[in-house]
Each structure stands twice: as structure tokens, then as C-alpha cells.
Scaffold this active site. Structure first.
Site, mmCIF file in Angstrom:
data_model
loop_
_atom_site.group_PDB
_atom_site.id
_atom_site.type_symbol
_atom_site.label_atom_id
_atom_site.label_comp_id
_atom_site.label_asym_id
_atom_site.label_seq_id
_atom_site.Cartn_x
_atom_site.Cartn_y
_atom_site.Cartn_z
ATOM 1 N N ASN A 23 22.400 1.944 -18.819
ATOM 2 C CA ASN A 23 21.420 1.289 -19.694
ATOM 3 C C ASN A 23 20.000 1.864 -19.658
ATOM 4 O OD1 ASN A 23 23.739 -0.236 -19.868
ATOM 5 N ND2 ASN A 23 22.671 -2.155 -20.140
ATOM 6 N N SER A 67 23.026 -2.084 -24.765
ATOM 7 C CA SER A 67 22.278 -3.310 -25.057
ATOM 8 C C SER A 67 20.792 -3.134 -24.725
ATOM 9 C CB SER A 67 22.867 -4.487 -24.275
ATOM 10 O OG SER A 67 22.934 -4.166 -22.904
ATOM 11 N N ASN A 120 28.312 4.156 -28.493
ATOM 12 C CA ASN A 120 27.550 2.878 -28.402
ATOM 13 C C ASN A 120 26.072 3.104 -28.147
ATOM 14 O OD1 ASN A 120 29.984 1.570 -28.404
ATOM 15 N ND2 ASN A 120 29.443 0.184 -26.708
ATOM 16 N N ARG A 121 25.269 2.242 -28.725
ATOM 17 C CA ARG A 121 23.875 2.166 -28.309
ATOM 18 C C ARG A 121 23.852 1.006 -27.319
ATOM 19 N NH1 ARG A 121 21.533 5.200 -32.188
ATOM 20 N NH2 ARG A 121 19.370 4.740 -31.693
ATOM 21 N N ASN A 148 25.356 6.210 -25.393
ATOM 22 C CA ASN A 148 25.912 6.268 -24.034
ATOM 23 C C ASN A 148 26.491 7.635 -23.665
ATOM 24 O OD1 ASN A 148 25.268 3.586 -24.052
ATOM 25 N ND2 ASN A 148 27.366 2.813 -23.964
ATOM 26 N N LEU A 180 26.439 -13.161 -28.089
ATOM 27 C CA LEU A 180 27.661 -13.450 -27.315
ATOM 28 C C LEU A 180 28.049 -14.930 -27.412
ATOM 29 C CD1 LEU A 180 29.673 -11.995 -25.407
ATOM 30 C CD2 LEU A 180 28.380 -12.988 -23.516
ATOM 31 N N GLY A 218 23.106 -16.907 -29.027
ATOM 32 C CA GLY A 218 22.708 -15.652 -29.659
ATOM 33 C C GLY A 218 23.971 -14.920 -30.064
ATOM 34 N N LYS A 253 29.883 -4.602 -12.415
ATOM 35 C CA LYS A 253 29.419 -4.429 -13.797
ATOM 36 C C LYS A 253 27.951 -4.027 -13.798
ATOM 37 C CE LYS A 253 29.602 -5.606 -18.492
ATOM 38 N NZ LYS A 253 29.266 -6.654 -19.435
ATOM 39 N N GLU A 263 16.819 -6.689 -19.610
ATOM 40 C CA GLU A 263 17.294 -7.354 -18.389
ATOM 41 C C GLU A 263 17.160 -6.435 -17.164
ATOM 42 O OE1 GLU A 263 20.558 -10.557 -19.719
ATOM 43 O OE2 GLU A 263 21.163 -8.534 -20.241
HETATM 44 N N1 LIG Z 1 26.170 -9.258 -26.776
HETATM 45 C C1 LIG Z 1 27.162 -8.765 -26.048
HETATM 46 O O1 LIG Z 1 28.058 -8.097 -26.562
HETATM 47 C C2 LIG Z 1 27.237 -9.037 -24.565
HETATM 48 C C3 LIG Z 1 28.400 -8.649 -23.852
HETATM 49 C C4 LIG Z 1 28.485 -8.928 -22.486
HETATM 50 C C5 LIG Z 1 27.451 -9.576 -21.851
HETATM 51 N N2 LIG Z 1 26.335 -9.923 -22.555
HETATM 52 C C6 LIG Z 1 25.273 -10.641 -21.838
HETATM 53 O O2 LIG Z 1 25.225 -11.964 -22.351
HETATM 54 C C7 LIG Z 1 23.883 -12.459 -22.322
HETATM 55 C C8 LIG Z 1 23.470 -12.820 -23.746
HETATM 56 O O3 LIG Z 1 23.460 -11.652 -24.527
HETATM 57 P P1 LIG Z 1 23.272 -11.678 -26.106
HETATM 58 O O4 LIG Z 1 23.507 -10.294 -26.555
HETATM 59 O O5 LIG Z 1 24.060 -12.781 -26.690
HETATM 60 O O6 LIG Z 1 21.718 -12.016 -26.212
HETATM 61 P P2 LIG Z 1 20.959 -12.750 -27.406
HETATM 62 O O7 LIG Z 1 19.510 -12.487 -27.196
HETATM 63 O O8 LIG Z 1 21.579 -12.384 -28.701
HETATM 64 O O9 LIG Z 1 21.289 -14.286 -27.156
HETATM 65 C C9 LIG Z 1 20.606 -15.121 -26.271
HETATM 66 C C10 LIG Z 1 20.143 -16.317 -27.089
HETATM 67 O O10 LIG Z 1 19.750 -17.368 -26.215
HETATM 68 C C11 LIG Z 1 18.681 -18.036 -26.845
HETATM 69 N N3 LIG Z 1 18.004 -18.844 -25.836
HETATM 70 C C12 LIG Z 1 17.334 -18.449 -24.736
HETATM 71 N N4 LIG Z 1 16.890 -19.507 -24.043
HETATM 72 C C13 LIG Z 1 17.273 -20.602 -24.737
HETATM 73 C C14 LIG Z 1 17.100 -21.991 -24.533
HETATM 74 N N5 LIG Z 1 16.444 -22.461 -23.473
HETATM 75 N N6 LIG Z 1 17.621 -22.841 -25.447
HETATM 76 C C15 LIG Z 1 18.285 -22.378 -26.512
HETATM 77 N N7 LIG Z 1 18.496 -21.058 -26.767
HETATM 78 C C16 LIG Z 1 17.991 -20.185 -25.868
HETATM 79 C C17 LIG Z 1 17.842 -16.919 -27.423
HETATM 80 O O11 LIG Z 1 16.938 -17.407 -28.398
HETATM 81 C C18 LIG Z 1 18.940 -16.015 -27.981
HETATM 82 O O12 LIG Z 1 19.259 -16.367 -29.297
HETATM 83 C C19 LIG Z 1 23.067 -11.325 -21.705
HETATM 84 O O13 LIG Z 1 22.971 -11.502 -20.322
HETATM 85 C C20 LIG Z 1 23.877 -10.093 -22.025
HETATM 86 O O14 LIG Z 1 23.610 -9.020 -21.146
HETATM 87 C C21 LIG Z 1 26.216 -9.689 -23.896
HETATM 88 C C1 LIG Z 2 28.974 -1.051 -20.761
HETATM 89 C C2 LIG Z 2 27.752 -0.977 -21.657
HETATM 90 C C3 LIG Z 2 26.700 -0.164 -20.986
HETATM 91 C C4 LIG Z 2 28.272 -0.266 -22.889
HETATM 92 O O1 LIG Z 2 27.297 -0.044 -23.872
HETATM 93 C C5 LIG Z 2 27.303 -2.399 -22.025
HETATM 94 O O2 LIG Z 2 27.483 -3.271 -20.937
HETATM 95 C C6 LIG Z 2 25.853 -2.504 -22.496
HETATM 96 O O3 LIG Z 2 25.531 -1.920 -23.530
HETATM 97 O O4 LIG Z 2 25.058 -3.203 -21.825
#
Ligand SMILES: NC(=O)c1ccc[n+]([C@@H]2O[C@H](COP(=O)([O-])OP(=O)(O)OC[C@H]3O[C@@H](n4cnc5c(N)ncnc54)[C@H](O)[C@@H]3O)[C@@H](O)[C@H]2O)c1
Ligand SMILES: CC(C)(CO)[C@@H](O)C(=O)[O-]
Length: 290
Positions: free
Chosen positions: A181, A241, A238-239, A191, A11, A9, A173, A253
Site C-alpha cells: 500500500n 486502497s 489494482n490501485r 500494485n 465494504l 461505506g 494481512k 490507514e
Molecule cells: N473496500 C474494500 O474492498 C475493503 C476490503 C477489505 C477491507 N476493507 C477495510 O474495510 C474498512 C472500510 O473500508 P471501506 O473501503 O468500506 O471504507 P469507506 O470509507 O468506503 O467506508 C467507511 C464508511 O464509514 C463511515 N463512517 C465512519 N464513521 C462513522 C460513524 N461513526 N457513523 C456512521 N458512519 C461512519 C464513513 O463515512 C464511510 O462512509 C477499512 O478498514 C478497509 O481497509 C475494505
Molecule cells: C491486497 C491489496 C493491497 C490489493 O490491492 C488490498 O488489501 C488493498 O488495496 O488494500
């Protein structure tokens, strides 16, 4: 070195792109429109990096050397079951929330915990915005592997460090996420409003107090109130997540963030009413009760 991104997705696409740029062989495991876009158009990256990549994208995991897990926390169990069918040396979670590594440890021998403050958003399927460079902390949760993941991330230019206390870092974290959140998601505010609006700060302080108590009973002395305030101020525009998930009608989550504190508090026999209320309110919004 073949690296698999399980759950490409926002990240996962960002980390995958950084690894591709460094010359690694990367496989993206994706679903739905994202899978179709990656297969037909490749991966577009904008923001802090402007680049297009032709990628290998699949619907089911394949054999690899290392696996990064980047699905949402509620999809971890499912992803682990799929990954049990293939071979790899070690798996590293970069997810938010508590409990992902415990799930992985039930399935695999080498599990690395990860905490990252990099920021990524999906603009549309196949197009990720690299929104923020941050820090990534890794640590062995079960078995070994942290140094392998550190090496590849460092080669990809990612700020990364191996720590001895990854469990504490994951909970720390989660504290920040537990305070910021749900309030931003329920009140639909950025935020910074948590600190600016006295009523919201009052709720934030109470959630922080409960988290601090849980952390303290786990042996971690953390000033949750101050840490959450710092992050809310630094990311005031920021909005969160969780707010973005709610706005897009997606599941959050919350069960792995505030829910984790509620469960731990119950274990210790301490009060976590504010965390519990936040879980219930966010669940109510998720259910779309009219
Ligand atoms: N996006 C960020 O900036 C960020 C930063 C730090 C931590 N995180 C954490 O990272 C994790 C992912 O976040 P994200 O924002 O990328 O979410 P996202 O929803 O954009 O990405 C997750 C992806 O995984 C896919 N997926 C789920 N199960 C699957 C499977 N079995 N096979 C294939 N694909 C599958 C979903 O379809 C989705 O596209 C979360 O726990 C989030 O809290 C995200
Ligand atoms: C630190 C944080 C709350 C900043 O927006 C981020 O971890 C989020 O959005 O989940």
C-alpha cells in the site's frame, strides 16, 4: 435477526446488500452524502451483482443482534463510543489494519476479529461496485460470537471460515498491506509495478524483511516477501486502497498498518526504519504539504 452495519461505506454496503438479499433485517449506519443517498434512493449494487435495495439507513446506531464494523480504522474509537449507547450481542470487525479489535475489546464483551479479501468501491453515494469475491476469516478475539457471524454470512452466500488464530491472520494481512500500500500510494502506481520495477521491489523487500522480523518475534513464521509478491502479481492491475485514498485526498490507514509494525518493532527493540519512513512519507502526502 437484526444486523447492523456500522459505517456503511464501500465494504459495509456490499456486505449489507448480501445480507439483505438473503432476507436479513439490516440497518445501515452512515454519514453525510452516503446517508442521504441511502435514505432517499436506496442502495444500488453493480458489478458481480446487479440489484437495487430499499434500505433502512440511520445516522446513529440502534439496538441489534449483531454488528459488523466497517468504518476505517481511524474511526473505530469514535464508532465504539457511539455503539456503547445501544444494545447488541456481539461485534465483528471486517476492517484492515491492526488494533481495531483491541479498541473494541476495551468497550465490549464479545468481539470477533475479521479479515476479508472481498472487494468493493463506492462509485457515488448510494452506489457500490461489487468488485471482487474473496474469502472472509473470522475468529473470537474476546468472548464469543464468531459462529453467529459465520452463520449469517454463510446464509448470505459469503465465503467464510472460522479460524482459531485470527490475531495472526490480521497481522498477516497487515504485512501484505504494509508492503504494497504505501509504495503504491507514494509512487502512485498500480500494485504490479512493485514487482516489475527493481527500485520499488528493493524497497518492498526491505519493508517485508522488517515485517517478517516483527512477526517472527511474535511467534509467527511468515515469508512476507513471497506473500506480498504473490498478491502484487495477482492484483497487478489494482490501485491499492491507500493509493485510492491519496488520490481522493482522504486520510489513509497507514498508522494502523505500517505504524503498527513500527510500534511493535519498538517494543521488541528491533529496527523498522523502512516502515517508519513509509509512515512519514504517507503522512506528508496526507498533510498536503506544498
Ligand atoms: N473496500 C474494500 O474492498 C475493503 C476490503 C477489505 C477491507 N476493507 C477495510 O474495510 C474498512 C472500510 O473500508 P471501506 O473501503 O468500506 O471504507 P469507506 O470509507 O468506503 O467506508 C467507511 C464508511 O464509514 C463511515 N463512517 C465512519 N464513521 C462513522 C460513524 N461513526 N457513523 C456512521 N458512519 C461512519 C464513513 O463515512 C464511510 O462512509 C477499512 O478498514 C478497509 O481497509 C475494505
Ligand atoms: C491486497 C491489496 C493491497 C490489493 O490491492 C488490498 O488489501 C488493498 O488495496 O488494500
Amino acid at each position: 435477526m437484526k444486523i447492523q452495519i456500522m459505517g456503511a461505506g464501500a465494504l459495509g454496503s456490499l456486505f449489507g446488500a448480501l445480507l439483505l438479499k438473503a432476507g436479513f433485517d439490516v440497518v445501515f449506519v452512515a454519514r453525510g452524502e452516503q446517508l442521504k443517498a441511502l435514505q432517499s434512493r436506496g442502495l444500488e449494487v453493480s458489478g458481480l451483482m446487479e440489484e437495487h435495495f430499499d434500505v433502512t439507513a440511520v445516522s446513529e446506531p440502534v439496538d441489534a443482534d449483531l454488528v459488523f464494523l466497517t468504518v476505517k480504522a481511524y474511526d473505530t474509537e469514535n464508532a465504539a463510543r457511539q455503539l456503547e449507547k445501544v444494545r447488541f450481542r456481539a461485534i465483528c470487525s471486517l476492517q484492515n489494519g491492526v488494533g481495531n479489535e483491541d479498541i473494541l475489546a476495551r468497550h465490549f464483551d464479545n468481539v470477533v476479529g475479521g479479515v476479508t479479501t472481498y472487494g468493493a468501491n463506492l462509485r457515488e453515494p448510494g452506489h457500490v461496485i461489487y468488485a471482487g469475491e474473496g474469502m472472509t476469516l473470522l475468529g473470537n478475539f474476546k468472548g464469543s460470537g464468531a459462529e453467529d457471524f459465520e452463520l449469517v454470512l454463510r446464509e448470505a452466500g459469503v465465503n467464510v471460515e472460522v479460524v482459531e488464530d485470527i490475531e495472526r491472520r490480521i497481522w498477516e494481512k497487515a504485512c501484505i498491506n504494509a508492503v504494497i500500500n504505501p509504495i503504491t500510494a507514494v509512487c502512485r502506481v498500480r500494485n504490479g509495478k512493485i514487482v516489475e520495477v527493481p527500485e520499488l521491489w528493493d524497497v518492498a523487500r526491505r519493508i517485508a524483511g522488517e515485517c517478517r522480523e516483527v512477526m517472527s518475534r511474535m511467534g509467527y513464521d511468515v515469508d512476507v516477501e513471497r506473500a506480498a509478491k504473490d498478491v502484487a502479481v495477482r492484483t497487478s492491475m489494482n490501485r491499492s486502497s491507500m493509493l485510492q485514498d491519496i488520490e481522493k485526498g482522504r486520510r489513509t490507514e497507514i498508522e494502523f498498518i505500517n505504524g503498527a509494525f513500527v510500534r511493535k518493532a519498538r517494543e521488541f527493540g528491533i529496527d523498522a526504519t523502512y516502515n517508519e519512513i513509509m509512515v512519514k512519507l504517507v503522512r506528508g502526502i496526507e498533510l498536503g504539504v506544498d
